[in-house]
Design a protein around this motif. Structure first.
Motif, PDB file in Angstrom:
ATOM      1  N   VAL A  82       0.824  -1.203   0.000  1.00 53.58           N
ATOM      2  CA  VAL A  82       0.000   0.000   0.000  1.00 53.58           C
ATOM      3  C   VAL A  82       0.861   1.258   0.000  1.00 53.58           C
ATOM      4  CG1 VAL A  82      -1.863  -1.182   1.200  1.00 53.58           C
ATOM      5  CG2 VAL A  82      -0.170   0.088   2.521  1.00 53.58           C
ATOM      6  N   GLN A  83       2.121   1.134   0.402  1.00 52.49           N
ATOM      7  CA  GLN A  83       2.989   2.316   0.431  1.00 52.49           C
ATOM      8  C   GLN A  83       3.273   2.856  -0.965  1.00 52.49           C
ATOM      9  OE1 GLN A  83       3.491   3.574   3.349  1.00 52.49           O
ATOM     10  NE2 GLN A  83       2.546   1.788   4.329  1.00 52.49           N
ATOM     11  N   VAL A 112       2.878  -8.407   5.711  1.00 59.53           N
ATOM     12  CA  VAL A 112       3.371  -9.019   4.478  1.00 59.53           C
ATOM     13  C   VAL A 112       3.975  -7.918   3.617  1.00 59.53           C
ATOM     14  CG1 VAL A 112       2.762 -10.361   2.434  1.00 59.53           C
ATOM     15  CG2 VAL A 112       1.558 -10.767   4.595  1.00 59.53           C
ATOM     16  N   ASP A 113       5.226  -8.127   3.184  1.00 62.37           N
ATOM     17  CA  ASP A 113       5.911  -7.065   2.441  1.00 62.37           C
ATOM     18  C   ASP A 113       6.927  -7.681   1.482  1.00 62.37           C
ATOM     19  OD1 ASP A 113       7.121  -4.790   1.521  1.00 62.37           O
ATOM     20  OD2 ASP A 113       7.290  -3.836   3.477  1.00 62.37           O
ATOM     21  N   ASP A 114       6.704  -7.497   0.187  1.00 61.33           N
ATOM     22  CA  ASP A 114       7.679  -7.967  -0.808  1.00 61.33           C
ATOM     23  C   ASP A 114       8.355  -6.807  -1.528  1.00 61.33           C
ATOM     24  OD1 ASP A 114       5.563  -7.062  -2.268  1.00 61.33           O
ATOM     25  OD2 ASP A 114       5.241  -8.894  -3.423  1.00 61.33           O
ATOM     26  N   THR A 115       8.299  -5.621  -0.916  1.00 57.57           N
ATOM     27  CA  THR A 115       8.948  -4.453  -1.502  1.00 57.57           C
ATOM     28  C   THR A 115      10.419  -4.414  -1.095  1.00 57.57           C
ATOM     29  OG1 THR A 115       8.536  -2.939   0.350  1.00 57.57           O
ATOM     30  CG2 THR A 115       6.758  -3.240  -1.251  1.00 57.57           C
ATOM     31  N   LEU A 116      11.139  -3.428  -1.637  1.00 57.67           N
ATOM     32  CA  LEU A 116      12.562  -3.281  -1.325  1.00 57.67           C
ATOM     33  C   LEU A 116      12.796  -2.480  -0.055  1.00 57.67           C
ATOM     34  CD1 LEU A 116      13.893  -2.522  -4.937  1.00 57.67           C
ATOM     35  CD2 LEU A 116      14.046  -4.680  -3.688  1.00 57.67           C
ATOM     36  N   THR A 117      11.732  -1.909   0.526  1.00 52.55           N
ATOM     37  CA  THR A 117      11.893  -1.054   1.709  1.00 52.55           C
ATOM     38  C   THR A 117      11.032  -1.534   2.878  1.00 52.55           C
ATOM     39  OG1 THR A 117      10.166   0.417   0.853  1.00 52.55           O
ATOM     40  CG2 THR A 117      12.462   0.952   0.288  1.00 52.55           C
ATOM     41  N   PRO A 118      11.203  -2.765   3.325  1.00 46.13           N
ATOM     42  CA  PRO A 118      10.341  -3.254   4.407  1.00 46.13           C
ATOM     43  C   PRO A 118      10.530  -2.512   5.724  1.00 46.13           C
ATOM     44  CG  PRO A 118      12.154  -4.772   4.002  1.00 46.13           C
ATOM     45  CD  PRO A 118      12.190  -3.767   2.903  1.00 46.13           C
ATOM     46  N   GLU A 119      11.738  -2.023   5.982  1.00 46.98           N
ATOM     47  CA  GLU A 119      11.985  -1.344   7.252  1.00 46.98           C
ATOM     48  C   GLU A 119      11.173  -0.054   7.346  1.00 46.98           C
ATOM     49  OE1 GLU A 119      15.928  -0.874   9.791  1.00 46.98           O
ATOM     50  OE2 GLU A 119      15.896   0.582   8.134  1.00 46.98           O
ATOM     51  N   ALA A 120      11.262   0.791   6.331  1.00 45.57           N
ATOM     52  CA  ALA A 120      10.536   2.058   6.338  1.00 45.57           C
ATOM     53  C   ALA A 120       9.027   1.835   6.346  1.00 45.57           C
ATOM     54  CB  ALA A 120      10.939   2.900   5.126  1.00 45.57           C
ATOM     55  N   ASN A 121       8.585   0.773   5.673  1.00 50.85           N
ATOM     56  CA  ASN A 121       7.149   0.497   5.615  1.00 50.85           C
ATOM     57  C   ASN A 121       6.607  -0.007   6.946  1.00 50.85           C
ATOM     58  OD1 ASN A 121       7.399   1.111   2.900  1.00 50.85           O
ATOM     59  ND2 ASN A 121       7.417  -1.021   2.235  1.00 50.85           N
ATOM     60  N   PHE A 122       7.370  -0.851   7.621  1.00 55.39           N
ATOM     61  CA  PHE A 122       6.873  -1.550   8.797  1.00 55.39           C
ATOM     62  C   PHE A 122       7.012  -0.750  10.088  1.00 55.39           C
ATOM     63  CE2 PHE A 122       7.311  -5.561  11.605  1.00 55.39           C
ATOM     64  CZ  PHE A 122       5.957  -5.528  11.894  1.00 55.39           C
ATOM     65  N   LEU A 123       7.999   0.107  10.181  1.00 53.03           N
ATOM     66  CA  LEU A 123       8.271   0.808  11.441  1.00 53.03           C
ATOM     67  C   LEU A 123       7.059   1.552  12.001  1.00 53.03           C
ATOM     68  CD1 LEU A 123      11.926   2.177  11.189  1.00 53.03           C
ATOM     69  CD2 LEU A 123      10.969   0.682  12.956  1.00 53.03           C
ATOM     70  N   PRO A 124       6.369   2.386  11.234  1.00 53.83           N
ATOM     71  CA  PRO A 124       5.210   3.080  11.825  1.00 53.83           C
ATOM     72  C   PRO A 124       4.089   2.124  12.219  1.00 53.83           C
ATOM     73  CG  PRO A 124       5.357   3.503   9.459  1.00 53.83           C
ATOM     74  CD  PRO A 124       6.624   2.837   9.844  1.00 53.83           C
ATOM     75  N   ILE A 125       3.907   1.046  11.450  1.00 51.81           N
ATOM     76  CA  ILE A 125       2.894   0.045  11.799  1.00 51.81           C
ATOM     77  C   ILE A 125       3.279  -0.654  13.095  1.00 51.81           C
ATOM     78  CG2 ILE A 125       1.692  -2.021  11.026  1.00 51.81           C
ATOM     79  CD1 ILE A 125       1.115   0.442   9.331  1.00 51.81           C
ATOM     80  N   LEU A 126       4.552  -1.011  13.219  1.00 51.58           N
ATOM     81  CA  LEU A 126       5.029  -1.701  14.410  1.00 51.58           C
ATOM     82  C   LEU A 126       4.888  -0.833  15.647  1.00 51.58           C
ATOM     83  CD1 LEU A 126       6.371  -4.120  15.726  1.00 51.58           C
ATOM     84  CD2 LEU A 126       8.598  -3.195  15.034  1.00 51.58           C
ATOM     85  N   PRO A 145      13.635  -7.171   7.491  1.00 51.35           N
ATOM     86  CA  PRO A 145      13.019  -5.893   7.890  1.00 51.35           C
ATOM     87  C   PRO A 145      14.002  -4.854   8.389  1.00 51.35           C
ATOM     88  CG  PRO A 145      11.815  -7.755   8.790  1.00 51.35           C
ATOM     89  CD  PRO A 145      13.081  -8.302   8.228  1.00 51.35           C
ATOM     90  N   GLY A 146      15.209  -5.236   8.780  1.00 50.36           N
ATOM     91  CA  GLY A 146      16.187  -4.242   9.193  1.00 50.36           C
ATOM     92  C   GLY A 146      16.428  -4.203  10.691  1.00 50.36           C
ATOM     93  N   GLU A 147      17.549  -3.631  11.069  1.00 49.76           N
ATOM     94  CA  GLU A 147      17.968  -3.613  12.474  1.00 49.76           C
ATOM     95  C   GLU A 147      17.036  -2.787  13.364  1.00 49.76           C
ATOM     96  OE1 GLU A 147      20.159  -5.459  13.735  1.00 49.76           O
ATOM     97  OE2 GLU A 147      20.954  -6.268  11.863  1.00 49.76           O
ATOM     98  N   ARG A 148      16.532  -1.671  12.849  1.00 54.67           N
ATOM     99  CA  ARG A 148      15.645  -0.836  13.687  1.00 54.67           C
ATOM    100  C   ARG A 148      14.351  -1.574  14.026  1.00 54.67           C
ATOM    101  NH1 ARG A 148      14.614   4.843  11.185  1.00 54.67           N
ATOM    102  NH2 ARG A 148      14.514   3.632   9.251  1.00 54.67           N
ATOM    103  N   VAL A 149      13.837  -2.318  13.069  1.00 56.76           N
ATOM    104  CA  VAL A 149      12.638  -3.117  13.339  1.00 56.76           C
ATOM    105  C   VAL A 149      12.932  -4.168  14.388  1.00 56.76           C
ATOM    106  CG1 VAL A 149      11.097  -4.857  12.357  1.00 56.76           C
ATOM    107  CG2 VAL A 149      11.525  -2.730  11.113  1.00 56.76           C
ATOM    108  N   TRP A 150      14.055  -4.854  14.254  1.00 59.29           N
ATOM    109  CA  TRP A 150      14.383  -5.913  15.204  1.00 59.29           C
ATOM    110  C   TRP A 150      14.701  -5.365  16.587  1.00 59.29           C
ATOM    111  CZ3 TRP A 150      13.184 -10.763  15.091  1.00 59.29           C
ATOM    112  CH2 TRP A 150      12.871 -11.353  13.873  1.00 59.29           C
TER     113      TRP A 150
END
Length: 479
Positions: A82-83, A112-126, A145-150
């Motif tokens: 959706v991003q 669910v995310d198959d884009t190249l930017t999962p970290e930026a997409n997921f952080l606000p949702i998380l 998803p990246g270190e910030r997500v983890w």
């Protein structure tokens, strides 16, 4: 006279729960105020975001417009796709986050995310999810998803069900640093990428998760699976891969009493990977505990055949408890099918690949399966007289080794038999079977009530209760 208005919502909802199609549930909500009160919470219990032909279908707009509906939401699925619409709707992320925060009863979330930017997409949702009473979390991404997500995930407590699947880039995530916070709650876990992780690290993580009951591992060293299991005394379900034999010290602690075992593997040889059968037997050392055995195996040349000693060992050890035997396209002789049905009186579901000259021979092979409800067979039709079911099952132990592969030269000369609805009906009425799939034909049967009566052929009487057989996917039987 009683009306729907007098029926408590708690009684109406279990009835409406049987409406699997949301359109039917929506229609029920329009019938009356009573059904509306019962159906509305069910309609909003599970919400998904979908991108269809570049048109976003997202429930956030409805929830922001009618925030009182958010209290009914228990499960949500969000997607990074959706991003891509931010250029058309710059407020899309903010709207989704605002709607999520309204769902104060949310217990389950899937990302669910198959884009190249999962970290930026997921952080606000998380960040929004971390403010809610989340108990179940699924993360499926193409890239890590990246270190910030983890770093944020490692601070979440109280998760009972967790599924992590990241297929490319980044290091495998096996809950290092998070396991301590999950030790008092986590009972179900899926780790979709363990390849390359040393067994010592995996074991150190699982030692902190003693409450685990259901575990799915992908890429873990096969030789270390028994040692991992020994860390989990409450484990009853294991889904793992066999990646080949290896060396790892056997555990000193006893293994848990598995009830469900699923193994996935592949081989260049139709006889299966070396040591596979011995390895699987070692995972279920306790007697009469296993209820479900599933094997997803493929061979590059031909089809994997199930050896006779493995079937004998499995049924002797767990024949009294086994309810499901599902080996997909792996080859089993009809003689072995007869033996399994005889030795496993509780068997309800049987799935395998067989060779048979006709439907009657298959019916004879499953005759001892008194409790069979689901039968799914991949059938190679062979000439008559190629299969001879022994009258005494002792021959299964001492007779000549009859492997399915012996019939391979007959298949090309064989015949094409169509399994018809009449075949299915006759077999269902003679047994407890209600779901049957032979080759590409599958049928489901059930007793139904007809408002109009049907004249029977035998005595000409009129009947309202008839046995109905319909074509459809064979998965399970509830009737």
């Amino acid at each position: 006279m009683s009306t729907l208005e007098n029926v408590p919502v708690d009684l109406l909802q279990p009835i409406l729960d049987h409406l699997s199609d949301r359109r039917h549930l929506s229609a029920a909500a329009l019938v009356s105020w009573a059904l509306n009160r019962a159906a509305t919470p069910l309609l909003y219990r599970t919400l998904d975001s979908q991108l269809w032909r570049n048109v976003l279908h997202h429930p956030s707009a409805t929830l922001l417009r009618r925030p009182e509906l958010a209290r009914y939401v228990w499960h949500v699925t969000e997607t990074g796709a959706v991003q891509s619409l931010r250029q058309y709707n710059p407020q899309i992320t903010e709207d989704i986050v605002a709607a999520l925060k309204l769902c104060t009863n949310l217990i389950s979330a899937t990302w669910v995310d198959d884009t190249l930017t999962p970290e930026a997409n997921f952080l606000p949702i998380l960040d929004a999810l971390m403010t809610l009473p989340l108990r179940e979390l699924t993360i499926r991404t193409q890239y890590d998803p990246g270190e910030r997500v983890w770093a944020r995930l490692d601070t979440i407590q109280g998760i009972r069900r967790l599924s992590v699947w990241s297929f490319e880039r980044g290091p495998p995530r096996v809950l290092q640093g998070w396991a301590d916070l999950l030790s008092s709650s986590l009972t179900h876990l899926e780790l979709g990428r363990c390849a390359g992780v040393p067994p010592t690290i995996l074991i150190s993580v699982f030692m902190k998760l003693p409450l685990l009951q259901d575990l799915c591992l992908k890429g873990a060293p096969s030789a270390a699976i028994p040692a991992i299991m020994a860390c989990l005394p409450n484990l009853i379900a294991l889904d793992t891969e066999y990646l080949g034999s290896g060396n790892y010290r056997p555990p000193l602690a006893p293994l848990p009493r598995l009830q469900r075992l699923t193994v996935r593997t592949g081989s260049l040889d139709v006889l299966g990977p070396q040591q596979l059968w011995t390895w699987m037997r070692a995972l279920v050392p306790h007697q009469q505990t296993l209820k479900s055995f599933t094997l997803n195996a493929f061979a590059v040349h031909g089809q994997t055949a199930i050896p006779r000693p493995f079937i004998v060992s499995l049924t002797r050890g767990h024949g009294g408890s086994l309810q499901e035997f599902a080996v997909g396209v792996a080859q089993v002789t009809l003689e072995a099918v007869s033996y399994i049905c005889l030795m496993c009186p509780q068997l309800e579901s049987l799935q395998c690949s067989v060779a048979s000259p006709d439907v009657d021979t298959i019916a004879s092979a499953i005759e001892a399966g008194r409790n069979l409800r689901t039968l799914k067979l991949h059938v190679s039709w062979i000439p008559d007289g190629s299969v001879d079911l022994p009258p005494q099952y002792d021959n299964f132990f001492s007779g000549p080794r009859v492997m399915y592969a012996d019939f391979c030269h007959l298949v090309s000369e064989g015949k094409n038999i169509r399994f018809t609805k009449e075949h299915a009906r006759d077999l269902m009425l003679q047994t407890r079977l209600r779901c049957i799939g032979l080759g590409d034909q599958s049928y489901r049967g059930q007793w139904v009530w007809r408002e109009y009566s049907i004249k029977t052929e035998q005595d000409g009487e009129q009947e309202n209760i008839v046995f109905e057989v319909i074509s459809g996917d064979v998965t399970s039987s509830d009737s």
